[in-house]
Every structure is written in structure tokens, then in C-alpha cells.
Design a protein around this motif. Structure first.
Motif, PDB file in Angstrom:
ATOM      1  N   LEU A 131       0.867  -1.180   0.000  1.00  0.00           N
ATOM      2  CA  LEU A 131       0.000   0.000   0.000  1.00  0.00           C
ATOM      3  C   LEU A 131       0.905   1.231   0.000  1.00  0.00           C
ATOM      4  O   LEU A 131       1.741   1.381   0.895  1.00  0.00           O
ATOM      5  CB  LEU A 131      -0.869  -0.026   1.260  1.00  0.00           C
ATOM      6  CG  LEU A 131      -2.018   0.959   1.360  1.00  0.00           C
ATOM      7  CD1 LEU A 131      -3.100   0.620   0.338  1.00  0.00           C
ATOM      8  CD2 LEU A 131      -2.603   0.920   2.772  1.00  0.00           C
ATOM      9  N   LEU A 197      -2.576   6.252  -3.381  1.00  0.00           N
ATOM     10  CA  LEU A 197      -3.691   6.545  -2.488  1.00  0.00           C
ATOM     11  C   LEU A 197      -4.034   8.034  -2.586  1.00  0.00           C
ATOM     12  O   LEU A 197      -3.208   8.887  -2.268  1.00  0.00           O
ATOM     13  CB  LEU A 197      -3.327   6.197  -1.044  1.00  0.00           C
ATOM     14  CG  LEU A 197      -3.193   4.716  -0.710  1.00  0.00           C
ATOM     15  CD1 LEU A 197      -2.731   4.540   0.732  1.00  0.00           C
ATOM     16  CD2 LEU A 197      -4.509   3.993  -0.952  1.00  0.00           C
ATOM     17  N   ASP A 201      -9.496   7.712  -1.273  1.00  0.00           N
ATOM     18  CA  ASP A 201      -9.168   6.415  -0.668  1.00  0.00           C
ATOM     19  C   ASP A 201      -9.103   6.524   0.853  1.00  0.00           C
ATOM     20  O   ASP A 201      -9.630   5.672   1.568  1.00  0.00           O
ATOM     21  CB  ASP A 201      -7.813   5.909  -1.186  1.00  0.00           C
ATOM     22  CG  ASP A 201      -7.839   5.664  -2.676  1.00  0.00           C
ATOM     23  OD1 ASP A 201      -8.529   4.722  -3.091  1.00  0.00           O
ATOM     24  OD2 ASP A 201      -7.187   6.421  -3.424  1.00  0.00           O
ATOM     25  N   TYR A 202      -8.428   7.571   1.324  1.00  0.00           N
ATOM     26  CA  TYR A 202      -8.317   7.736   2.775  1.00  0.00           C
ATOM     27  C   TYR A 202      -9.692   7.992   3.392  1.00  0.00           C
ATOM     28  O   TYR A 202     -10.016   7.461   4.450  1.00  0.00           O
ATOM     29  CB  TYR A 202      -7.385   8.903   3.112  1.00  0.00           C
ATOM     30  CG  TYR A 202      -5.938   8.655   2.748  1.00  0.00           C
ATOM     31  CD1 TYR A 202      -5.154   7.770   3.481  1.00  0.00           C
ATOM     32  CD2 TYR A 202      -5.359   9.316   1.676  1.00  0.00           C
ATOM     33  CE1 TYR A 202      -3.817   7.558   3.155  1.00  0.00           C
ATOM     34  CE2 TYR A 202      -4.041   9.113   1.328  1.00  0.00           C
ATOM     35  CZ  TYR A 202      -3.259   8.236   2.076  1.00  0.00           C
ATOM     36  OH  TYR A 202      -1.950   8.027   1.744  1.00  0.00           O
TER      37      TYR A 202
END
Lengths: 492, 216
Positions: A131, A197, A201-202
Motif C-alpha cells: 500500500l 492513495l 481512498d483515505y
């Protein structure tokens, strides 16, 4: 276990962290990040990597990622130059690392060559199942594991706000407000270039994260606006999202042949979309923080019927104006509530909303009033103004040449205790009746001078003490708007 | 490249999506226009209508409040004489005269970031000066559309106003939802203006519309 929560676990709850590019030079990012992790008491293991294997901050370092035992670190914090990072990612993957935060610059922010390096970084991370956060980011914090993996200082107290920012310094500002007010964070992350990201996404993760009560974001640009809106909506269906948008005026209006086109400024469209998505949009950093802190600490109101309780006239009048302007319903006092207040206050009180006590309060009055107003079924929220004046008087007495004689010591202590009780009573009434009760006083600023007991007690009770009635009203209006948004969509 | 649909074809698209439009018919010549107007009823409105004619008011191609057959015939002759070669196959458009004090503008734009977005605003001659408009990203739910009605600054004009009844809000909200559907389903529609959308009694009626088509 939820997939998204599991996917982000190595980033925000790592058991161990590899830091590459650690330097013995206290001016370097690789030094600062190790220092910040150590001094805020990160709970996992730390594996600093230094090219020369030098001792840094009294700790041994590894020369190479390969020296680190496998399976002990989940997160890599890369402070090495961009050219070294592919190699580092490969080595980290071999020892079981599953997430990387890339601090290094020299990527898409630095021209076409950097953009190519960034694409390569994304590809390698994806192939390795890592990630990838950043690159060109300032770092991240996660208070549950006492992780301050940042090249800059602010480490906020623990709390339930989780923030993501496309600007590292705005994230710092948010967290600085957290330090100042005590309303803290679960997580904070600087998205950097957001190569893999992005903000959406967060936010999607925050929506699923049980430690997050409210999302807070700073946004400048989006790669895919529609995708972002979908993810933001996934968040607001479950918990509030506060958003500050930068760069709303820069692009200007598009040349357009239609009337609609000529009226379609970026800001107008964005503001409509925020309402559609239930996003609480703020205009300034302090507003964004205060609104998020309010969501994190106050119950959601069931409607927008407000009663103001004030120690004196002017505060109440201005607050009433602010409520009306914000579209809050400054209700006429219900007869039964008026009767209850009559029983507590001398006849000179305002007998309407705002409930102006006109100096008629005695020892028990304010806690009783806060409770009976908050308890009333026709009231959705309470704003309490004027706390701290007794403690301010106490401060004058304690600084006086007559102190402690003439009974000044006793009365000063009494005043301070009373104001502390009022603050505690506000939080207690809010919790008991599950309604927002907001306290506002500019005396919150005395914390640097003498520390007025009222705002201190508000903070100690876990709430935000607003520096003005207007700021309390604004925060409450955001709560009411979000609550209405959720109510209107309950059956969807 | 983009082109515009004629006023009639623009509203034909709206009608397909259930938007209430002014009752109107195309007429090739003055005789046909008079026959149509007589059936629709007076006063009538006559316009010159064609795909290449986007700005009728600027070119003085609109005749309002035509009281009888003679007035329609005179207006028809006059408008046909104003045809230009570049107007292509322009025809006369005969419409009922819609009366209402309240004018709205509804539109569709394609935003570079957010794709098709629906606009609602107060219309009329001050529309662009007042800029009292709100947007939502398509598709819209009925609730999204209802919230748009409440969000324009002049929202109270949608209540009972100067002897005219309150606007049928759900019908108006459904127009916004329909325009959003056009944005989602008709990818070639680059933009759409309903201007004005006149509130007649309680009903919002699309009186003029312009659809811009982006050809691939």
C-alpha cells in the motif's frame, strides 16, 4: 474483518517501522522522522536504516533493509532519495513490509522525469502488494499506536478526528489546533502527490475505521471528481466529513456558449456538490478544525431549535442574530420551560430566548438551567455564553494587593470552582440528554496568561470551548445541516 | 465540434424526458401558422425556428402576444422575410403564450471534474446579474432536487406569490431530475438551457430551450 480496515492496518497500525535514509545530521528528514517516532513513544519496533550503519540518537542502525529480521515491520517510511526507492521497496517487501509512506520528493511535482519515476514507483508497489502513500508527503500520525512518523513536529492528543491533506502544512495546522484545544486525532496523513492513495481512498477508509468519528480533509485538486464524490458519500452516509478546499478561485470561469455554462463557476458547482454529498464545507483552516472537533465531541442534534443561555445581554443579542443568519430556529420559549426557569431565576430575567439571567443566578442556578433547558423536548441544542466571568474576577482578586485578606481567598476559590462546575454541567447536560451544548467565551484565550478555570474545565470535559458565540453558532449550524441531510436520506 | 438543436427539437428532447413544455407546432408558411395559432388559441407567440438559429431575441425573431389571425399572418410574413441563407431550413414555430411572473432557468453543463451537472436559478432579465444559481452533480435524487429549490436565495418566490399559487415543487424537482437523466443518458448533449422555465399558475413550463450537441 472488513477488507478496507485490513488493507490500511499496516499503514496506520504497524507492528514495526523501517525508516530508510536515516541520518545522523539533525537537519535531515531521516533524522527528524526517527526522532519524532522515538520521542512520542511509538509502541512498535523501529528499524532505522543508515548507509554507514552509524549510531543515530543512541540507537544502532542497519546498513541495509535486508539485515532487518523478516515479519517484524509492516510499514516502510522512505526518506531516501527517489532513485533508491525502488530498490528499497523490493527489499522491504522481502522482509514482509506491506505499506510504505514515501517522504522523498523528486517525483511528479518535479517534472516529466519525476512523473515517470512516480509511475514506476506505483507499479512496483502494486506488483509487490504494498500500500503506497505519498510520495512527497510529510508523514502520518496514528495516536492509537503513538506513531508520529513525520518530518515535522505537531503530534496531536488522541481523539476521534482523522485528517487527510493534500498539503502537509494544512495537516500540521489542523493538528496544531488539536494540541491547542485538546480535541485530538485518531489519524492524520499527508497525501503528498497521492500517486496511488488519493484523498478519496483515505476518506473511504476513515468511513470504515472504527476509531474515526469524523473525517477532516484539505483538498486542492482531484483526478476524478465523480469518483471522489462517490467515496465522500460513502463516508457521509455513516459519519460526518469536513472539507476545506483550496484553489477555488484560481481557474476562473470557462468560456461558455450557454447561459448555464457562463453561470457555472468551479466554486458554485463544488459548493452544490458538497451539499449533495452531505460534506460540511469550511472556508478557513480554523473553521474546518472547529467544525470537525464539534462533530467529534458533540451529539448530533435532532433538529435546529436552539436556546441561548447567557449571563448578560449583549452576548445573547449578537448570538441570537448569528443563529437567525445561520438559519437556526431561535425558538420562542415553550410555556412550561418558561415556568421552570421562573422558578429558578428572579423576575428580571429576559423571560424569552435568549434566556438572559441578568445577573440573577445564585450558587445552583446555572447547572439547573442548563439541565432543564437541554431536557426540554422542544429544544434540540443549547448555546451557553458568559462562562468564565467569575473565574476572571477570581484572577483579579488573586493578583490584588489585598489578597488573600478580606476574604478574597475564599471568594476567589469559590468563583473558580463555580465556573468549573458550569463548564462541567454543560457537558453533563449534553451527555445526559444527547443534545449539543456549546460553550463560548473569549476567555479561552487566557490559557496563556492565567488559565481561566471555565474554558480549562470545558477542555478537560472533552469539549471545545468556542472563542466566540459566532464560532459556536457556525459549528452548530454545520451539525444541524448534516443531521438534516442524514434524516432526509434515512430511507434511501 | 458542437452544433445546436433547433428550439423545437430541443424541447422535443425535453418532452421525451417528461418535462412540461409550452404547446407548440412547426409551420412552413403563414397559412399554416394561422391555422395552428387558431387551434392553440390566442394570444399566440410566433418565432423563427431552425438548428442554426440560437439567439432569436438578438436577431429580433420573436413575436409575442399576437391577438388574432391577422396579427399572426403579419408576424409570419415579417419573420419569414428575415430568414438568412445561413439559417438553413428555418420554419415558423407557433406557441401558446405562457403567462407567469416567475421565471426560472434550468440547465445542464458538463464539468471537467464532475461531469454532467444540473443548474437551477432565478431567470428573467436579471438572471446573469443576480447569479442566484445552485448546482448538483447528475444523476439527482428527488431529494437532491428538492434541496436545490430550497437553496436558491429567491426560494421564497416559489411559495405563493402576488396572487399566484405556490409552485408545484415536486413537479419542478422532477424537471431537475429529468435534466440530470439527460446528462447521464445522452452523452452527446454537451449543454442544455431551459430559459425561461415559466411558472404558470403552479406549474413550471419550459418555454424556450437550447440543446448543444457535441459531435464525436
Amino acid at each position: 474483518m472488513n477488507n478496507l480496515v485490513e488493507r490500511f492496518r499496516p499503514l496506520f497500525y504497524p507492528r514495526g517501522i523501517v525508516i530508510t535514509g536515516v541520518s545522523a545530521h539533525p537537519g535531515k528528514f531521516g533524522f527528524a522522522s526517527l526522532h519524532n517516532l522515538l520521542c512520542h513513544g511509538y509502541e512498535g519496533e523501529i528499524f532505522p536504516v543508515n548507509r554507514d550503519g552509524a549510531e543515530v540518537l543512541d540507537r544502532p542502525t542497519c546498513r541495509d533493509v535486508a539485515e532487518i529480521p523478516s515479519g517484524r515491520a509492516d510499514l516502510a517510511f522512505l526518506c531516501t532519495p527517489a532513485v533508491a526507492n525502488i530498490e528499497n521497496l523490493l527489499a522491504c517487501a522481502r522482509i514482509g513490509v506491506r505499506a510504505a509512506f514515501v517522504v522523498s520528493g523528486g517525483y511528479s511535482e518535479a517534472g516529466e522525469e519525476g512523473a515517470a519515476a512516480e509511475r514506476e514507483l506505483v507499479k512496483v508497489a502494486r506488483d509487490l502488494g504494498i500500500l503506497l502513500a505519498g510520495p512527497n508527503g510529510q508523514g502520518l500520525v496514528s495516536t492509537a499506536v503513538k506513531m508520529c512518523a513525520q518530518i515535522v513536529p505537531p503530534y496531536p492528543p488522541p481523539g476521534r478526528i482523522s485528517a487527510v491533506s493534500q498539503s502537509g502544512n494544512i495537516l500540521s495546522s489542523y493538528m496544531n489546533y488539536g494540541q491547542l484545544t485538546g480535541i485530538g486525532f485518531s489519524k492524520g496523513v499527508s497525501a503528498g502527490n497521492g500517486a496511488s492513495l488519493g484523498l478519496g481512498d483515505y476518506i473511504e477508509y476513515f468511513a470504515e475505521d472504527p476509531d474515526t468519528a469524523v473525517g477532516l480533509a484539505y483538498l486542492e485538486g482531484l483526478r476524478d471528481g465523480r469518483d471522489f464524490v462517490q467515496r465522500a458519500m460513502a463516508c457521509t452516509r455513516r459519519k460526518p466529513l469536513v472539507l476545506l478546499k483550496g484553489g477555488v478561485t484560481s481557474r476562473g470561469q470557462k468560456a461558455a456558449s450557454s447561459h448555464t455554462g457562463s453561470l457555472a463557476s468551479n466554486d458554485r458547482i463544488f459548493s452544490g456538490i458538497c451539499r449533495q454529498a452531505g460534506i460540511a464545507r469550511a472556508e478557513t483552516v480554523e473553521e474546518a478544525y472547529e467544525v470537525a472537533a464539534t462533530f467529534a465531541t458533540q451529539p448530533l442534534p435532532r433538529g435546529n431549535r436552539v436556546v441561548i443561555l447567557t449571563a448578560a445581554g449583549g452576548w445573547g443579542v449578537l448570538c441570537a442574530d448569528a443563529c437567525v443568519r445561520a438559519g437556526l430556529d431561535l425558538i420562542a420559549l415553550p410555556e412550561d420551560l418558561r415556568a421552570r426557569i421562573d422558578a429558578v431565576l428572579p423576575a428580571r430575567w429576559s423571560r424569552n430566548n435568549p434566556v438572559d439571567m441578568a445577573g440573577g443566578e445564585t450558587r445552583e442556578t446555572i447547572p439547573e438551567l442548563l439541565d432543564c433547558i437541554a431536557a426540554h423536548e422542544g429544544v434540540d441544542a443549547v448555546i451557553y455564553l458568559g462562562l468564565g466571568i467569575q473565574a476572571a474576577q477570581a484572577h483579579v482578586m488573586k493578583s490584588s494587593p489585598y489578597y488573600p485578606g478580606h476574604g478574597l481567598d475564599r471568594i476567589a476559590d469559590f468563583h473558580e470552582r463555580q465556573d468549573r462546575r458550569y463548564a462541567e454541567a454543560a457537558t453533563a447536560a449534553s451527555a445526559r440528554h444527547a443534545k449539543p451544548v456549546l460553550c463560548a467565551t473569549e476567555l479561552v484565550y487566557t490559557d496563556r496568561a492565567y488559565g481561566n478555570s471555565a474554558p480549562l474545565a470545558v477542555a478537560e470535559s472533552g469539549r471545545l470551548c468556542y472563542p466566540s458565540a459566532h464560532r459556536a453558532v457556525n459549528a452548530l449550524a454545520h451539525l444541524c445541516a448534516y443531521a438534516a441531510y442524514r434524516r432526509a436520506r434515512e430511507n434511501e | 465540434m458542437s452544433r445546436t438543436l433547433s428550439e423545437y427539437d430541443s424541447k422535443q428532447l425535453l418532452r421525451e424526458y417528461g418535462v412540461a413544455t409550452v404547446s407548440e407546432h412547426l409551420a412552413a408558411d403563414a397559412d399554416a401558422a394561422v391555422a395552428r395559432a387558431t387551434r392553440i388559441g390566442f394570444p399566440a407567440v410566433l418565432k423563427l425556428c431552425g438548428a442554426a438559429i440560437a439567439h432569436k431575441t438578438e436577431r429580433d425573431l420573436v413575436r409575442l402576444g399576437l391577438a388574432d389571425a391577422a396579427a399572426v399572418r403579419a408576424a409570419a410574413t415579417e419573420l419569414l422575410a428575415r430568414r438568412r441563407p445561413e439559417d438553413g431550413d428555418a420554419q415558423l414555430l407557433v406557441q401558446a403564450m405562457v403567462r407567469g411572473r416567475r421565471e426560472l432557468i434550468v440547465g445542464l453543463v458538463r464539468d471537467a471534474q464532475f461531469g454532467p451537472c444540473v443548474m437551477l436559478g432565478m431567470g428573467g432579465i436579471l438572471a446573469e446579474a443576480m447569479r442566484d444559481v445552485v448546482f448538483r452533480m447528475a444523476p439527482l435524487t428527488l431529494q437532491d432536487a428538492r434541496e436545490m429549490l430550497a437553496e436558491i436565495k429567491a426560494a421564497h418566490l416559489l411559495d405563493a406569490f402576488r396572487g399566484e399559487p405556490a409552485v408545484d415543487r415536486d413537479a419542478l424537482a422532477n424537471i431537475l431530475v429529468a435534466v440530470g437523466r439527460i446528462g447521464v443518458e445522452r452523452e452527446t448533449v454537451a449543454s442544455l438551457d431551459i430559459n425561461p422555465l415559466i411558472v404558470a399558475g403552479a406549474t413550471a413550463i419550459a418555454v424556450d430551450a437550447l440543446v448543444e450537441i457535441a459531435d464525436a
